[in-house]
Design a protein around this motif. Structure first.
Motif, mmCIF file in Angstrom:
data_model
loop_
_atom_site.group_PDB
_atom_site.id
_atom_site.type_symbol
_atom_site.label_atom_id
_atom_site.label_comp_id
_atom_site.label_asym_id
_atom_site.label_seq_id
_atom_site.Cartn_x
_atom_site.Cartn_y
_atom_site.Cartn_z
ATOM 1 N N ASN A 116 9.298 80.091 -0.749
ATOM 2 C CA ASN A 116 9.018 80.159 0.687
ATOM 3 C C ASN A 116 8.709 78.802 1.310
ATOM 4 O O ASN A 116 8.810 78.634 2.525
ATOM 5 C CB ASN A 116 7.832 81.098 0.962
ATOM 6 C CG ASN A 116 6.482 80.448 0.672
ATOM 7 O OD1 ASN A 116 6.144 80.209 -0.488
ATOM 8 N ND2 ASN A 116 5.713 80.163 1.701
ATOM 9 N N THR A 117 8.355 77.822 0.467
ATOM 10 C CA THR A 117 7.997 76.504 1.006
ATOM 11 C C THR A 117 9.212 75.626 1.263
ATOM 12 O O THR A 117 9.083 74.549 1.847
ATOM 13 C CB THR A 117 7.033 75.758 0.057
ATOM 14 O OG1 THR A 117 7.705 75.451 -1.175
ATOM 15 C CG2 THR A 117 5.807 76.610 -0.247
ATOM 16 N N ASP A 118 10.385 76.076 0.817
ATOM 17 C CA ASP A 118 11.655 75.384 1.070
ATOM 18 C C ASP A 118 11.562 73.897 0.728
ATOM 19 O O ASP A 118 11.808 73.031 1.562
ATOM 20 C CB ASP A 118 12.065 75.567 2.534
ATOM 21 C CG ASP A 118 13.499 75.112 2.800
ATOM 22 O OD1 ASP A 118 14.308 75.119 1.853
ATOM 23 O OD2 ASP A 118 13.800 74.738 3.945
ATOM 24 N N PRO A 119 11.231 73.560 -0.513
ATOM 25 C CA PRO A 119 11.062 72.149 -0.863
ATOM 26 C C PRO A 119 12.369 71.379 -0.769
ATOM 27 O O PRO A 119 13.417 71.863 -1.192
ATOM 28 C CB PRO A 119 10.551 72.196 -2.300
ATOM 29 C CG PRO A 119 11.088 73.490 -2.836
ATOM 30 C CD PRO A 119 11.066 74.444 -1.687
ATOM 31 N N GLN A 120 12.275 70.160 -0.244
ATOM 32 C CA GLN A 120 13.467 69.357 -0.008
ATOM 33 C C GLN A 120 13.578 68.216 -1.020
ATOM 34 O O GLN A 120 12.585 67.580 -1.381
ATOM 35 C CB GLN A 120 13.445 68.780 1.412
ATOM 36 C CG GLN A 120 13.447 69.852 2.498
ATOM 37 C CD GLN A 120 14.690 70.715 2.450
ATOM 38 O OE1 GLN A 120 15.813 70.209 2.490
ATOM 39 N NE2 GLN A 120 14.507 72.036 2.334
ATOM 40 N N ILE A 121 14.800 67.954 -1.454
ATOM 41 C CA ILE A 121 15.044 66.852 -2.389
ATOM 42 C C ILE A 121 14.685 65.513 -1.769
ATOM 43 O O ILE A 121 14.268 64.583 -2.470
ATOM 44 C CB ILE A 121 16.518 66.881 -2.853
ATOM 45 C CG1 ILE A 121 16.745 68.080 -3.785
ATOM 46 C CG2 ILE A 121 16.905 65.593 -3.571
ATOM 47 C CD1 ILE A 121 18.176 68.246 -4.235
ATOM 48 N N ASP A 122 14.818 65.409 -0.445
ATOM 49 C CA ASP A 122 14.522 64.149 0.248
ATOM 50 C C ASP A 122 13.229 64.227 1.051
ATOM 51 O O ASP A 122 13.080 63.546 2.068
ATOM 52 C CB ASP A 122 15.680 63.755 1.160
ATOM 53 C CG ASP A 122 15.968 64.813 2.216
ATOM 54 O OD1 ASP A 122 15.382 65.920 2.153
ATOM 55 O OD2 ASP A 122 16.801 64.542 3.107
ATOM 56 N N ASP A 123 12.286 65.042 0.599
ATOM 57 C CA ASP A 123 10.999 65.158 1.297
ATOM 58 C C ASP A 123 10.393 63.771 1.499
ATOM 59 O O ASP A 123 10.277 62.995 0.547
ATOM 60 C CB ASP A 123 10.046 66.025 0.464
ATOM 61 C CG ASP A 123 8.822 66.489 1.241
ATOM 62 O OD1 ASP A 123 8.313 65.711 2.067
ATOM 63 O OD2 ASP A 123 8.378 67.625 1.015
ATOM 64 N N PRO A 124 10.000 63.420 2.732
ATOM 65 C CA PRO A 124 9.415 62.098 2.953
ATOM 66 C C PRO A 124 8.007 61.955 2.380
ATOM 67 O O PRO A 124 7.505 60.830 2.250
ATOM 68 C CB PRO A 124 9.394 61.971 4.480
ATOM 69 C CG PRO A 124 9.350 63.379 4.975
ATOM 70 C CD PRO A 124 10.157 64.175 3.988
ATOM 71 N N LEU A 125 7.361 63.072 2.046
ATOM 72 C CA LEU A 125 6.020 63.024 1.480
ATOM 73 C C LEU A 125 6.078 63.190 -0.031
ATOM 74 O O LEU A 125 6.917 63.926 -0.562
ATOM 75 C CB LEU A 125 5.137 64.121 2.073
ATOM 76 C CG LEU A 125 4.876 64.073 3.575
ATOM 77 C CD1 LEU A 125 3.956 65.214 3.993
ATOM 78 C CD2 LEU A 125 4.267 62.730 3.983
#
Length: 201
Positions: A116-125
């Motif tokens: 549900n958190t939809d983690p991104q490969i390019d998360d800036p954090l």
């Protein structure tokens, strides 16, 4: 994949990777702590713990003396050996890891990166505070977690699956690209960075 590895075999593999100084990130939950105990029993005196810095993959937002705290359990086991334990905090800048050790839930989550958190490969954090939905009944707490870019910034990625055939099926489907759950995304990030992956089942 390394089949049917027990805690001692995984501990031996870890000991080889911890022969020199380095920074590692390790999971919480039920699977890693018997392995850590086996590591200490079999190799505790031969590892230069003073040269090792340890970050949890994630933690529940509870005090460290709470039974649900990953950091507290890791600290209790490894800080007396001389390792430096770093609690996660928003805004932290994790280092490049020598080893990123991950578990995986039956829903394909890694660390506290639930679907549900939809983690991104390019998360800036590098570190995020978030809320799983649904909250796991055994640990109904908000979480703080390393993100995919932070976890993939490593020399080696290691998984201990546990949980039998169901988890293995989810993991193998991730390897094939058959779904887009968080575990599939970390594997894509590892491939993009040419990070070797070792899996214990």
């Amino acid at each position: 994949m390394i089949e049917r590895a027990d805690a001692g075999a995984i501990a031996d593999w870890l000991a080889e990777r911890l022969a020199g100084a380095g920074t590692i990130t390790i999971p919480g939950g039920s699977t890693p702590f018997p392995i850590i105990e086996a590591l200490l029993e079999r190799h505790g005196e031969s590892i230069d713990w003073a040269g090792i810095e340890i970050w949890p993959n994630d933690d529940r937002i509870v005090p460290e003396d709470h039974q649900a705290s990953n950091t507290g359990r890791i600290r209790a086991l490894l800080e007396p050996c001389g390792a430096r334990i770093v609690a996660l905090a928003e805004g932290a800048a994790p280092p490049h890891f020598t080893l990123a050790w991950l578990g995986m839930g039956p829903d394909g989550h890694i660390a506290s990166l639930f679907p549900n958190t939809d983690p991104q490969i390019d998360d800036p954090l590098a570190v995020r505070r978030l809320t799983p939905d649904p909250l796991p009944a055994h640990a109904p707490f908000d979480r703080i977690t390393l993100t995919i870019p932070a976890l993939a910034d490593t020399d080696t990625l290691m998984f201990t699956l546990g949980g039998g055939a169901d988890k293995r099926a989810v993991f193998e489907a991730a390897l094939r690209g058959a779904h887009d759950l968080p575990v599939a995304r970390i594997l894509r990030a590892a491939r993009a960075r040419q990070v070797p992956v070792t899996v214990f089942t």
